[in-house]
Design a protein around this motif. Sequence first.
Motif, PDB file in Angstrom:
ATOM      1  N   GLY A 135     -11.336 -16.626  37.031  1.00 50.62           N
ATOM      2  CA  GLY A 135     -11.022 -15.218  36.866  1.00 50.62           C
ATOM      3  C   GLY A 135     -10.263 -14.892  35.596  1.00 50.62           C
ATOM      4  N   LEU A 136     -10.134 -15.845  34.687  1.00 54.79           N
ATOM      5  CA  LEU A 136      -9.408 -15.634  33.438  1.00 54.79           C
ATOM      6  C   LEU A 136     -10.367 -15.558  32.262  1.00 54.79           C
ATOM      7  CD1 LEU A 136      -6.492 -18.181  33.991  1.00 54.79           C
ATOM      8  CD2 LEU A 136      -6.522 -15.738  34.498  1.00 54.79           C
ATOM      9  N   GLY A 137      -9.874 -15.119  31.123  1.00 57.25           N
ATOM     10  CA  GLY A 137     -10.663 -15.105  29.905  1.00 57.25           C
ATOM     11  C   GLY A 137     -10.585 -16.447  29.192  1.00 57.25           C
ATOM     12  N   LEU A 138     -11.271 -16.547  28.065  1.00 55.66           N
ATOM     13  CA  LEU A 138     -11.294 -17.766  27.262  1.00 55.66           C
ATOM     14  C   LEU A 138     -10.977 -17.431  25.812  1.00 55.66           C
ATOM     15  CD1 LEU A 138     -14.607 -19.458  28.538  1.00 55.66           C
ATOM     16  CD2 LEU A 138     -12.270 -19.901  29.332  1.00 55.66           C
ATOM     17  N   GLU A 139     -10.331 -18.358  25.139  1.00 58.64           N
ATOM     18  CA  GLU A 139     -10.121 -18.252  23.706  1.00 58.64           C
ATOM     19  C   GLU A 139     -10.996 -19.296  23.031  1.00 58.64           C
ATOM     20  OE1 GLU A 139      -6.072 -18.353  22.486  1.00 58.64           O
ATOM     21  OE2 GLU A 139      -5.463 -16.738  23.843  1.00 58.64           O
ATOM     22  N   LEU A 140     -11.876 -18.838  22.151  1.00 59.69           N
ATOM     23  CA  LEU A 140     -12.836 -19.708  21.491  1.00 59.69           C
ATOM     24  C   LEU A 140     -12.560 -19.749  19.999  1.00 59.69           C
ATOM     25  CD1 LEU A 140     -16.119 -18.474  23.226  1.00 59.69           C
ATOM     26  CD2 LEU A 140     -14.545 -20.261  24.006  1.00 59.69           C
ATOM     27  N   ALA A 141     -12.834 -20.893  19.383  1.00 61.62           N
ATOM     28  CA  ALA A 141     -12.710 -21.041  17.939  1.00 61.62           C
ATOM     29  C   ALA A 141     -13.824 -21.956  17.460  1.00 61.62           C
ATOM     30  CB  ALA A 141     -11.348 -21.610  17.564  1.00 61.62           C
ATOM     31  N   SER A 142     -14.081 -21.948  16.154  1.00 61.71           N
ATOM     32  CA  SER A 142     -15.101 -22.831  15.595  1.00 61.71           C
ATOM     33  C   SER A 142     -14.670 -23.301  14.213  1.00 61.71           C
ATOM     34  CB  SER A 142     -16.455 -22.120  15.504  1.00 61.71           C
ATOM     35  OG  SER A 142     -17.428 -23.014  14.982  1.00 61.71           O
ATOM     36  N   PRO A 143     -14.557 -24.614  14.016  1.00 59.68           N
ATOM     37  CA  PRO A 143     -14.125 -25.105  12.709  1.00 59.68           C
ATOM     38  C   PRO A 143     -15.163 -24.914  11.611  1.00 59.68           C
ATOM     39  CG  PRO A 143     -14.678 -26.933  14.170  1.00 59.68           C
ATOM     40  CD  PRO A 143     -14.721 -25.691  15.008  1.00 59.68           C
ATOM     41  N   GLY A 184     -18.237 -22.937  12.141  1.00 62.97           N
ATOM     42  CA  GLY A 184     -19.166 -21.857  12.453  1.00 62.97           C
ATOM     43  C   GLY A 184     -20.015 -22.201  13.663  1.00 62.97           C
ATOM     44  N   ALA A 185     -20.402 -21.173  14.402  1.00 65.44           N
ATOM     45  CA  ALA A 185     -21.159 -21.409  15.631  1.00 65.44           C
ATOM     46  C   ALA A 185     -21.805 -20.108  16.083  1.00 65.44           C
ATOM     47  CB  ALA A 185     -20.245 -21.943  16.737  1.00 65.44           C
ATOM     48  N   ALA A 186     -22.737 -20.250  17.024  1.00 64.28           N
ATOM     49  CA  ALA A 186     -23.342 -19.107  17.716  1.00 64.28           C
ATOM     50  C   ALA A 186     -23.415 -19.448  19.191  1.00 64.28           C
ATOM     51  CB  ALA A 186     -24.724 -18.783  17.164  1.00 64.28           C
ATOM     52  N   ALA A 187     -23.315 -18.411  20.024  1.00 65.47           N
ATOM     53  CA  ALA A 187     -23.314 -18.646  21.470  1.00 65.47           C
ATOM     54  C   ALA A 187     -23.768 -17.391  22.198  1.00 65.47           C
ATOM     55  CB  ALA A 187     -21.928 -19.057  21.960  1.00 65.47           C
ATOM     56  N   LEU A 188     -24.255 -17.600  23.414  1.00 68.06           N
ATOM     57  CA  LEU A 188     -24.454 -16.511  24.378  1.00 68.06           C
ATOM     58  C   LEU A 188     -23.308 -16.565  25.373  1.00 68.06           C
ATOM     59  CD1 LEU A 188     -28.281 -16.767  25.161  1.00 68.06           C
ATOM     60  CD2 LEU A 188     -27.138 -15.043  23.783  1.00 68.06           C
ATOM     61  N   VAL A 189     -22.732 -15.415  25.675  1.00 66.88           N
ATOM     62  CA  VAL A 189     -21.583 -15.346  26.573  1.00 66.88           C
ATOM     63  C   VAL A 189     -21.924 -14.439  27.746  1.00 66.88           C
ATOM     64  CG1 VAL A 189     -19.172 -14.691  26.806  1.00 66.88           C
ATOM     65  CG2 VAL A 189     -19.981 -15.726  24.665  1.00 66.88           C
ATOM     66  N   TRP A 190     -21.846 -14.989  28.960  1.00 65.49           N
ATOM     67  CA  TRP A 190     -22.088 -14.226  30.179  1.00 65.49           C
ATOM     68  C   TRP A 190     -20.779 -13.937  30.887  1.00 65.49           C
ATOM     69  CZ3 TRP A 190     -26.559 -12.111  31.889  1.00 65.49           C
ATOM     70  CH2 TRP A 190     -27.758 -12.545  31.303  1.00 65.49           C
ATOM     71  N   LEU A 191     -20.519 -12.667  31.193  1.00 65.93           N
ATOM     72  CA  LEU A 191     -19.434 -12.265  32.070  1.00 65.93           C
ATOM     73  C   LEU A 191     -20.059 -11.926  33.429  1.00 65.93           C
ATOM     74  CD1 LEU A 191     -17.316  -9.913  29.782  1.00 65.93           C
ATOM     75  CD2 LEU A 191     -17.201 -12.415  29.994  1.00 65.93           C
ATOM     76  N   LEU A 192     -19.660 -12.651  34.453  1.00 70.98           N
ATOM     77  CA  LEU A 192     -20.264 -12.526  35.775  1.00 70.98           C
ATOM     78  C   LEU A 192     -19.207 -11.960  36.718  1.00 70.98           C
ATOM     79  CD1 LEU A 192     -21.917 -16.057  35.659  1.00 70.98           C
ATOM     80  CD2 LEU A 192     -22.975 -13.876  35.080  1.00 70.98           C
ATOM     81  N   HIS A 193     -19.503 -10.793  37.286  1.00 67.95           N
ATOM     82  CA  HIS A 193     -18.483 -10.033  37.975  1.00 67.95           C
ATOM     83  C   HIS A 193     -18.513 -10.177  39.492  1.00 67.95           C
ATOM     84  CE1 HIS A 193     -17.503  -8.373  34.128  1.00 67.95           C
ATOM     85  NE2 HIS A 193     -18.718  -7.906  33.968  1.00 67.95           N
ATOM     86  N   ALA A 194     -19.340 -11.024  40.010  1.00 61.88           N
ATOM     87  CA  ALA A 194     -19.358 -11.258  41.448  1.00 61.88           C
ATOM     88  C   ALA A 194     -19.857 -12.679  41.696  1.00 61.88           C
ATOM     89  CB  ALA A 194     -20.275 -10.262  42.163  1.00 61.88           C
ATOM     90  N   PRO A 207     -13.106 -11.775  27.387  1.00 60.31           N
ATOM     91  CA  PRO A 207     -12.268 -11.120  28.397  1.00 60.31           C
ATOM     92  C   PRO A 207     -12.426 -11.757  29.768  1.00 60.31           C
ATOM     93  CG  PRO A 207     -14.143  -9.745  27.823  1.00 60.31           C
ATOM     94  CD  PRO A 207     -14.138 -10.874  26.848  1.00 60.31           C
ATOM     95  N   ALA A 208     -11.474 -11.469  30.628  1.00 63.25           N
ATOM     96  CA  ALA A 208     -11.472 -12.031  31.972  1.00 63.25           C
ATOM     97  C   ALA A 208     -12.638 -11.489  32.787  1.00 63.25           C
ATOM     98  CB  ALA A 208     -10.152 -11.710  32.672  1.00 63.25           C
ATOM     99  N   ALA A 209     -13.190 -12.336  33.625  1.00 61.03           N
ATOM    100  CA  ALA A 209     -14.229 -11.968  34.581  1.00 61.03           C
ATOM    101  C   ALA A 209     -14.158 -12.972  35.722  1.00 61.03           C
ATOM    102  CB  ALA A 209     -15.612 -11.983  33.927  1.00 61.03           C
ATOM    103  N   ALA A 210     -14.781 -12.630  36.832  1.00 57.21           N
ATOM    104  CA  ALA A 210     -14.771 -13.549  37.970  1.00 57.21           C
ATOM    105  C   ALA A 210     -15.282 -14.926  37.555  1.00 57.21           C
ATOM    106  CB  ALA A 210     -15.629 -12.983  39.105  1.00 57.21           C
ATOM    107  N   ARG A 211     -16.340 -14.934  36.772  1.00 57.94           N
ATOM    108  CA  ARG A 211     -16.871 -16.160  36.187  1.00 57.94           C
ATOM    109  C   ARG A 211     -17.275 -15.877  34.753  1.00 57.94           C
ATOM    110  NH1 ARG A 211     -19.041 -19.954  40.366  1.00 57.94           N
ATOM    111  NH2 ARG A 211     -18.666 -19.019  42.405  1.00 57.94           N
ATOM    112  N   VAL A 212     -17.119 -16.879  33.904  1.00 56.45           N
ATOM    113  CA  VAL A 212     -17.538 -16.785  32.508  1.00 56.45           C
ATOM    114  C   VAL A 212     -18.397 -18.004  32.203  1.00 56.45           C
ATOM    115  CG1 VAL A 212     -16.797 -16.776  30.098  1.00 56.45           C
ATOM    116  CG2 VAL A 212     -15.469 -15.518  31.811  1.00 56.45           C
TER     117      VAL A 212
END
Length: 219
Positions: free
Chosen positions: A199-207, A209-219, A167-172
């Motif tokens: 300030g936008l979201g991202l669309e992610l895919a994996s051909p 398989g993958a694992a990740a940590l995702v940070w939504l930073l609101h300021a 989802p969208a956040a100030a920083r991702v």
Amino acid sequence: MPELRRAERRFHTAGDGVETWHSFSYGVHYDPEQIGFGPIMAINTEHVAPGRGYDVHEHADVEIVTWVLEGVLRHEDSTGQSGDVRPGTAQRLSAGTGVRHSERNGSDTEPLVFVQTMLRSSRDDAPEYAQVEVPGDTGVLVPTVDVHAPAEVFALRLAPGGRAVVPAAARVLVVVTSGTVVCGDLLAGEGDELRSADGLGLELASPRGAAALVWLLHA
């Protein structure tokens, strides 16, 4: 499009049984263009040999979030918490006015790998500890620990051919911990980071398989 920061661009520190890869300026490593991202001050990937680690040291005014990728992290701190942290458990230590802790490999035979993120904290009182078990769901952002900062952190697992929307956040900020992640025309591998400040979201895919940590930073 987000910025793609390759793993090989990180700073590297080698010590006695410990190797660290730093995403941002840390210790003797300094780059005025890489001093943080929103409230994030540090992202360190730690490789710790059996029986090695960090003896007791002190932090203040930071949120410390730890995610074990491989092995067993033996933790002890001045709040009275001690024990082993394994993959699938997210740990948060709010340093507050000051906390002392140690982090060591809990095995005498197996290596330890973990990712540790430090953020500027809004907590200015006694230190606080928290940990949660994170379900292994695929294709969705799974909440992990809460932090005393304008930020949220999620674990993401993608099955081969899987997709997810951030989802969208100030920083991702997306830290790929295994496999490969596709975002538009960008292909991010293990240790790479995707950073967005539009300030936008991202669309992610994996051909595959993958694992990740995702940070939504609101300021």
